[in-house]
Design a protein around this motif. Sequence first.
Motif, PDB file in Angstrom:
ATOM      1  N   ARG A 156       0.822  -1.210   0.000  1.00 21.71           N
ATOM      2  CA  ARG A 156       0.000   0.000   0.000  1.00 21.71           C
ATOM      3  C   ARG A 156       0.853   1.256   0.000  1.00 21.71           C
ATOM      4  NH1 ARG A 156      -3.230   0.700   4.612  1.00 21.71           N
ATOM      5  NH2 ARG A 156      -4.186   2.396   3.469  1.00 21.71           N
TER       6      ARG A 156
ATOM      7  N   ASP B  66      -1.635   1.793  -5.569  1.00 19.90           N
ATOM      8  CA  ASP B  66      -3.083   1.652  -5.582  1.00 19.90           C
ATOM      9  C   ASP B  66      -3.598   0.242  -5.301  1.00 19.90           C
ATOM     10  OD1 ASP B  66      -2.008   0.695  -7.873  1.00 19.90           O
ATOM     11  OD2 ASP B  66      -3.510   1.513  -9.217  1.00 19.90           O
TER      12      ASP B  66
ATOM     13  N   ASN C 283      -6.241  -1.469  -3.756  1.00 18.76           N
ATOM     14  CA  ASN C 283      -7.543  -1.035  -3.248  1.00 18.76           C
ATOM     15  C   ASN C 283      -8.134  -2.049  -2.279  1.00 18.76           C
ATOM     16  OD1 ASN C 283      -8.410  -3.110  -4.853  1.00 18.76           O
ATOM     17  ND2 ASN C 283      -9.219  -1.790  -6.462  1.00 18.76           N
ATOM     18  N   GLY C 284      -9.369  -1.816  -1.880  1.00 18.13           N
ATOM     19  CA  GLY C 284     -10.041  -2.697  -0.924  1.00 18.13           C
ATOM     20  C   GLY C 284     -10.182  -4.125  -1.408  1.00 18.13           C
ATOM     21  N   TRP C 285     -10.456  -4.296  -2.710  1.00 22.79           N
ATOM     22  CA  TRP C 285     -10.570  -5.650  -3.261  1.00 22.79           C
ATOM     23  C   TRP C 285      -9.243  -6.375  -3.202  1.00 22.79           C
ATOM     24  CZ3 TRP C 285     -15.004  -7.865  -3.617  1.00 22.79           C
ATOM     25  CH2 TRP C 285     -16.144  -7.110  -3.849  1.00 22.79           C
TER      26      TRP C 285
ATOM     27  N   HIS D 270      -3.127  -6.191  -8.503  1.00 28.37           N
ATOM     28  CA  HIS D 270      -1.898  -5.424  -8.276  1.00 28.37           C
ATOM     29  C   HIS D 270      -0.721  -6.272  -8.743  1.00 28.37           C
ATOM     30  CE1 HIS D 270       1.218  -3.120  -6.163  1.00 28.37           C
ATOM     31  NE2 HIS D 270       0.348  -2.117  -6.267  1.00 28.37           N
TER      32      HIS D 270
END
Length: 128
Positions: A51, A56, A58-60, A102
């Motif tokens: 992070r 980026d 993200n929550g997923w 990611h």
Amino acid sequence: MTSPSPDPSSSPDPGAPRSGLKNPQAAVRGLGAGTLVLEAIVLLLGIQPIRIMGGDLNGWGIASVIVLAVLAALLAGMMGRSWAWPAGTVLQVLLLASGLLHWSLAVLGLCFGGAWVYALYVRRTILG
């Protein structure tokens, strides 16, 4: 000088483990469980650096990392089951596929996928 041919009566028991381990099943289970536990720890510890440095996630992405880490830990405790090794392989594929969320997860998927392939190789070598 040729060595004498082995005496058939002194050959090892065909049912004995080929590896020389006293309990090869337990050794292989330990290898698989250790690999999965290490994977779970690295996944959980990797969330914050990804992070901060990677941007980026993200929550997923974070949710997928947590789910994969929990699955790896649960699967490590079930390595005595007949379906555990194929399930571990599926877990590695899922980690690699989470690289779509990611890029760093794809790198972890490649690293742990390689470790899992090696564990499968050792398993096949020891158990036959």
